[in-house]
Design an enzyme around this catalytic site. Structure first.
Site: not given
Ligand code: DNO
Length: 405
Positions: A361, A377
């Site tokens: 993030h 993102y």
């Molecule tokens: C959110 C991510 C999650 C992650 C899943 C892995 O930004 O960190 O969606 O990709 O939980 O399975």
């Protein structure tokens, strides 16, 4: 530490060309279009590898698809309903196909229904940046008053339920719609619009699944999958619940160090490992990230490095996504623990002594505002995070620093 970056495929508003300029070393991606339970075919995997390997002018990028995030576990597998055994078979086949394509690390999660949950995707900070936030009172408004889930009120501390009641009175229809939209963003199929009725239906499928049952199902899944991964030389790594506590009456079993320890002991092989997500786990005051890296480090195959600011002293409560070096996790201490683990692996001759991480993030800053990226993102906010994390690694690894050896 290997500097990776999550890329959502050709529709991602951040291009492979931009990843290169950010200094990224490897790509984390998934075949998001394939529904959980179906096989990832060799052709589809190859196509994505090709997309990662070229720049927009057709020249080679030099980047590889390093980590799968996620190879999703179907709801049927989590509940052991319907075609779950077939889905497990498909999962094994997908792993075989990924291995044949040279991919070794596979991240997944075992959260029922929800993946991540936030109440605000563009929470404005004093400096003008925006970030994602989970407001416990807003979430109670959603659960008690918008979803009207049976018994929801009893799942919140009385003062939170009361605050939610008051807050609802001040919320316009548009505010309620936006809250609903933000929460369902972390639900499967969130790209399509999901109604409150759809959410209720998803939840009701878990009425008879306790936390004990869900944990047993996770262990059953791993008993089938992890030995297969191990035989192939692959590494599975379970992402924690986000946030790491039960929501909407759903059980959650990957929220704490004890949770990890339990399912790692149950299937005690290195392919049954951890995605250490400092942001998800850090939303809970009793998760000691540095200690977890020290104690579980042997089986940490992938790292999500980000930080959250908890907004109360309660064990569970509101939080927002802070800058990578701010918030509750001491990022320098955590990275020092990661580097120590890497040194340990090198000294024992392990082939996986460089652990992939991604800056998880980022806040929306500068030109991120207005660019249509996935929630959490942005390009520049994540690049800032990556640059800061990279700086810590460089400083801690410098010969002048005696801290790591
Ligand atoms: C959110 C991510 C999650 C992650 C899943 C892995 O930004 O960190 O969606 O990709 O939980 O399975």
């Amino acid at each position: 530490m290997r500097q990776t970056w999550r890329w959502f495929g050709p529709n991602d508003a951040v291009s492979i060309d931009e990843l290169l300029q950010a200094g990224v070393q490897g790509v984390v991606t998934a075949l998001h279009h394939i529904p959980p339970g179906e096989v990832w075919s060799a052709e589809q995997i190859k196509r994505r590898q090709l997309e990662v390997s070229v720049r927009s002018d057709g020249s080679t990028s030099g980047l590889n698809w390093d980590v799968v995030e996620s190879l999703p576990v179907s709801e049927d597998i989590k509940r052991q309903t319907g075609d779950w055994k077939q889905h497990v078979e498909s999962y094994r086949q997908s792993l075989t196909n990924l291995h044949a394509a040279g991919i070794e690390v596979v991240c997944y999660n075992f959260m029922p229904v929800l993946d991540w949950t936030r109440t605000d995707l563009t929470y404005r900070l004093p400096n003008g940046a925006t970030c994602m936030r989970f407001d416990f009172v807003d979430f109670a408004v959603f659960d008690i008053h918008l979803l009207k889930r049976n018994g929801a009120v009893d799942d919140f501390p009385p003062h939170i339920a009361e605050a939610a009641h008051k807050r609802l009175a001040d919320m316009s229809d548009a505010m309620q719609a936006s809250l609903l939209n933000n929460v369902v963003c972390g639900l499967p199929g969130a790209a399509q619009t999901m109604s409150v009725d759809d959410v209720r239906e998803h939840l009701s499928a878990y009425n008879t699944i306790s936390a004990e049952k869900l944990r047993a199902n996770l262990i059953d899944f791993l008993s089938e999958i992890a030995p297969h991964a191990q035989a192939l030389g692959m590494r599975m790594c379970c992402h924690p619940d986000d946030p790491p506590y039960p929501l909407l009456g759903l059980p959650r079993v990957v929220s704490t160090e004890a949770d990890y320890q339990q399912f790692m002991d149950a299937v005690d092989i290195s392919a049954n490992g951890v995605t250490l997500c400092s942001g998800s786990l850090g939303a809970r005051a009793d998760n000691d990230l540095r200690g977890m890296m020290g104690r579980l480090g042997d089986r940490v195959h992938f790292l999500h490095l980000r930080n959250v600011q908890r907004e109360s002293d309660a064990l569970f409560g509101s939080f927002h996504e802070s800058e990578h070096l701010e918030g509750g996790t001491d990022m320098v201490a955590l990275i020092a623990a990661v580097l120590k683990e890497e040194c340990r692996r090198t000294s024992t001759g392990r082939s996986d002594c460089i652990i992939p991480f991604r800056p998880d993030h980022g806040q929306n800053i500068l030109d991120d505002h207005g660019r249509r990226t996935q929630p959490g993102y942005p390009a520049i906010g994540r690049l800032k995070g990556l640059a800061e994390l990279r700086g810590i690694e460089a400083a801690l690894s410098h010969p002048l620093n005696g801290a790591v050896s």
